[in-house]
Design a protein around this motif. Structure first.
Motif, PDB file in Angstrom:
ATOM      1  N   MET A  11      -1.029  12.765  17.757  1.00 22.44           N
ATOM      2  CA  MET A  11      -2.205  13.669  16.733  1.00 22.44           C
ATOM      3  C   MET A  11      -3.669  13.070  17.432  1.00 22.44           C
ATOM      4  SD  MET A  11      -0.831  13.062  12.957  1.00 22.44           S
ATOM      5  CE  MET A  11      -2.445  13.812  12.383  1.00 22.44           C
ATOM      6  N   THR A  12      -3.728  11.986  17.842  1.00 25.59           N
ATOM      7  CA  THR A  12      -5.088  11.534  18.627  1.00 25.59           C
ATOM      8  C   THR A  12      -5.250  12.429  19.730  1.00 25.59           C
ATOM      9  OG1 THR A  12      -4.751   9.409  17.603  1.00 25.59           O
ATOM     10  CG2 THR A  12      -6.532   9.653  19.407  1.00 25.59           C
ATOM     11  N   TYR A  13      -4.216  12.489  20.609  1.00 22.70           N
ATOM     12  CA  TYR A  13      -4.636  13.478  21.739  1.00 22.70           C
ATOM     13  C   TYR A  13      -4.547  15.053  21.376  1.00 22.70           C
ATOM     14  CZ  TYR A  13      -3.199  15.746  25.960  1.00 22.70           C
ATOM     15  OH  TYR A  13      -2.834  16.487  27.264  1.00 22.70           O
ATOM     16  N   ALA A  14      -4.476  15.446  20.184  1.00 25.34           N
ATOM     17  CA  ALA A  14      -4.320  16.723  19.954  1.00 25.34           C
ATOM     18  C   ALA A  14      -5.871  16.814  19.209  1.00 25.34           C
ATOM     19  CB  ALA A  14      -3.140  17.216  18.864  1.00 25.34           C
ATOM     20  N   GLY A  15      -6.799  15.754  18.906  1.00 24.12           N
ATOM     21  CA  GLY A  15      -7.784  15.782  18.383  1.00 24.12           C
ATOM     22  C   GLY A  15      -7.838  15.602  16.829  1.00 24.12           C
ATOM     23  N   MET A  16      -6.825  15.251  16.170  1.00 29.89           N
ATOM     24  CA  MET A  16      -6.202  14.834  14.919  1.00 29.89           C
ATOM     25  C   MET A  16      -6.650  13.611  14.591  1.00 29.89           C
ATOM     26  SD  MET A  16      -3.421  17.664  14.625  1.00 29.89           S
ATOM     27  CE  MET A  16      -3.487  17.975  12.874  1.00 29.89           C
ATOM     28  N   ASP A  17      -7.671  12.839  14.691  1.00 28.09           N
ATOM     29  CA  ASP A  17      -7.858  11.550  14.686  1.00 28.09           C
ATOM     30  C   ASP A  17      -7.769  10.946  13.224  1.00 28.09           C
ATOM     31  OD1 ASP A  17      -8.500  11.936  17.414  1.00 28.09           O
ATOM     32  OD2 ASP A  17     -10.633  11.767  16.931  1.00 28.09           O
ATOM     33  N   GLY A  18      -7.788   9.605  13.239  1.00 21.49           N
ATOM     34  CA  GLY A  18      -7.837   8.809  11.974  1.00 21.49           C
ATOM     35  C   GLY A  18      -6.475   8.488  11.273  1.00 21.49           C
ATOM     36  N   SER A  19      -5.373   8.902  11.790  1.00 19.48           N
ATOM     37  CA  SER A  19      -4.213   8.484  10.937  1.00 19.48           C
ATOM     38  C   SER A  19      -3.969   7.131  11.106  1.00 19.48           C
ATOM     39  CB  SER A  19      -3.080   9.285  11.666  1.00 19.48           C
ATOM     40  OG  SER A  19      -2.958  10.709  11.328  1.00 19.48           O
ATOM     41  N   LEU A  20      -3.189   6.735  10.082  1.00 19.08           N
ATOM     42  CA  LEU A  20      -2.943   5.151   9.885  1.00 19.08           C
ATOM     43  C   LEU A  20      -1.545   4.649  10.166  1.00 19.08           C
ATOM     44  CD1 LEU A  20      -4.151   5.050   6.138  1.00 19.08           C
ATOM     45  CD2 LEU A  20      -5.573   4.316   8.212  1.00 19.08           C
ATOM     46  N   GLY A  56       0.837  -1.125   0.040  1.00 20.20           N
ATOM     47  CA  GLY A  56       0.144   0.066   0.250  1.00 20.20           C
ATOM     48  C   GLY A  56       0.935   1.335  -0.105  1.00 20.20           C
ATOM     49  N   VAL A  57       2.016   1.254   0.880  1.00 19.10           N
ATOM     50  CA  VAL A  57       2.858   2.260   0.874  1.00 19.10           C
ATOM     51  C   VAL A  57       3.632   2.386  -0.550  1.00 19.10           C
ATOM     52  CG1 VAL A  57       4.899   3.334   1.858  1.00 19.10           C
ATOM     53  CG2 VAL A  57       3.216   2.168   3.178  1.00 19.10           C
ATOM     54  N   LEU A  58       3.840   1.515  -1.099  1.00 16.29           N
ATOM     55  CA  LEU A  58       4.470   1.377  -2.575  1.00 16.29           C
ATOM     56  C   LEU A  58       3.286   1.931  -3.546  1.00 16.29           C
ATOM     57  CD1 LEU A  58       7.192   0.753  -4.090  1.00 16.29           C
ATOM     58  CD2 LEU A  58       5.720  -1.509  -4.614  1.00 16.29           C
ATOM     59  N   VAL A  59       2.321   1.665  -3.455  1.00 13.01           N
ATOM     60  CA  VAL A  59       1.462   2.369  -4.337  1.00 13.01           C
ATOM     61  C   VAL A  59       1.042   3.814  -4.094  1.00 13.01           C
ATOM     62  CG1 VAL A  59      -1.152   2.122  -4.963  1.00 13.01           C
ATOM     63  CG2 VAL A  59      -0.085   0.159  -4.699  1.00 13.01           C
ATOM     64  N   ASN A  60       1.274   4.059  -2.988  1.00 10.99           N
ATOM     65  CA  ASN A  60       1.184   5.439  -2.544  1.00 10.99           C
ATOM     66  C   ASN A  60       2.235   6.353  -3.111  1.00 10.99           C
ATOM     67  OD1 ASN A  60      -0.407   7.672  -0.867  1.00 10.99           O
ATOM     68  ND2 ASN A  60       1.720   7.775  -0.033  1.00 10.99           N
ATOM     69  N   GLY A  68      -0.056   9.269  -4.466  1.00 13.37           N
ATOM     70  CA  GLY A  68       0.207  10.436  -3.762  1.00 13.37           C
ATOM     71  C   GLY A  68      -1.194  10.606  -2.857  1.00 13.37           C
ATOM     72  N   LYS A  69      -1.924   9.496  -2.555  1.00  9.78           N
ATOM     73  CA  LYS A  69      -3.080   9.932  -1.556  1.00  9.78           C
ATOM     74  C   LYS A  69      -3.044  10.163  -0.342  1.00  9.78           C
ATOM     75  CE  LYS A  69      -6.207   7.348  -5.096  1.00  9.78           C
ATOM     76  NZ  LYS A  69      -7.222   6.428  -5.043  1.00  9.78           N
ATOM     77  N   HIS A  70      -1.779   9.698   0.135  1.00 10.56           N
ATOM     78  CA  HIS A  70      -1.251   9.799   1.642  1.00 10.56           C
ATOM     79  C   HIS A  70       0.115  10.242   1.869  1.00 10.56           C
ATOM     80  CE1 HIS A  70      -4.395   6.419   1.256  1.00 10.56           C
ATOM     81  NE2 HIS A  70      -4.577   6.906   2.643  1.00 10.56           N
ATOM     82  N   LEU A  71      -0.021  11.035   2.907  1.00  8.59           N
ATOM     83  CA  LEU A  71       1.287  11.919   3.356  1.00  8.59           C
ATOM     84  C   LEU A  71       1.969  10.959   4.332  1.00  8.59           C
ATOM     85  CD1 LEU A  71       3.450  13.936   4.020  1.00  8.59           C
ATOM     86  CD2 LEU A  71       1.931  14.720   5.819  1.00  8.59           C
TER      87      LEU A  71
END
Length: 287
Positions: free
Chosen positions: A252-261, A160-164, A168-171
């Motif tokens: 990031m989750t603690y800062a309210g920026m949820d959902g990262s992979l 998945g990282v290789l496809v990205n 370029g869909k993810h940082l």
């Protein structure tokens, strides 16, 4: 006072809990038995010890990274055997600013358990606050009813990282030290450098001098500047072996920026295949 913690918990909050499942995750990559030895000398009363290599990882194949995830069902069964119950509050801690405790935090969320938090500041803050300790392992507990439930997190495999690289869909965000990211030094893995296009956020940047996490507001400001226009849900975290990448994810989750992979295999898996591209330098390299 709330008894349900999902990111960080303070020493005073932990001291007020009466039914927490406490886990010492202390570790040293250079001295793999140092964590167990520190635990044997002194630990938070009632805490059990889980070893990064033996308990929080599966065997290495040479191609799956240094700390591959264990089988999810087997790990859930092990936790139940150790006494964990459904919905019981879990508190993970270590002696290095949460750098290893975050692994258990992510893994429990991976198993669908959200009542899990990292002790902010770890062992040092606990003792500085007057927390008690003991030097003997707790008695075996009656097995609990913990079981795997729908996951609360997302994981991305190497393909998945290789496809990205092309979509370029993810940082991709790399949690290793800047010199390792740049390929200037590599003390652990056989190849230096980073995944092309990845940005660098050294996980220790999340901490204050005393080893506790920065405020929610400061973390949010710093990550917002780093991500620029990227949605937190479109961020893939990684590090050397899938451990400290969880530190940035927790921050990031603690800062309210949820959902990262998370890319669990991380750099140690990525660089094991010479066909995968490698970039060097302090700025995000390109394919």
């Amino acid at each position: 006072m709330s008894s349900h913690y999902t990111t960080l918990i303070t020493a005073s909050e932990l001291a007020a809990l009466r039914d927490a499942f406490i886990v010492d995750c202390s570790h040293d990559l250079a001295q793999p038995e140092a964590g167990q030895q520190a635990y044997d000398l002194a630990h938070i009363p009632g805490a059990i010890f889980l070893h990064l290599d033996r308990d929080l990882s599966s065997p290495k194949s040479g191609h799956n990274g240094r700390h591959p995830l264990p089988d999810a069902d087997a790990f859930a069964a092990r936790l139940a055997q150790l006494g964990l119950r459904q919905n019981q509050q879990v508190v993970a801690y270590d002696r290095t600013g949460g750098s290893f405790a975050v692994r258990l935090w992510w893994m429990l969320r991976w198993l669908g358990h959200d009542a899990v938090a990292v002790l902010d500041g770890g062992w040092q803050v606990w003792t500085a606050a007057g927390g008690t300790s003991e030097g003997t392992a707790p008695a075996a507990r009656v097995p609990g009813d913990f079981r795997r439930r729908p996951t609360l997190v997302g994981a991305v495999p190497a393909r998945g990282v290789l496809v990205n690289l092309h979509s370029g869909k993810h940082l991709v965000l790399d949690a290793r030290a800047p010199e390792r990211y740049a390929g200037e030094v590599e003390p652990i893995d056989p190849v230096g450098g980073h995944i092309p296009g990845a940005k660098n956020r050294f996980f220790q940047t999340n901490l204050q001098p005393d080893g506790t996490f920065k405020s929610r507001e400061q973390l949010r400001e710093e990550f917002t500047a780093l991500l620029e226009d990227w949605d937190p849900r479109d961020v893939i975290h990684h590090c050397g072996s899938g451990v400290t990448g969880c530190h940035n994810l927790l921050a990031m989750t603690y800062a309210g920026m949820d959902g990262s992979l998370l890319y669990p295999g991380s750099w140690s898996e990525w660089c094991a295949d010479p066909a995968r591209p490698v970039a060097t330098g302090r700025a995000p390299g390109k394919v």
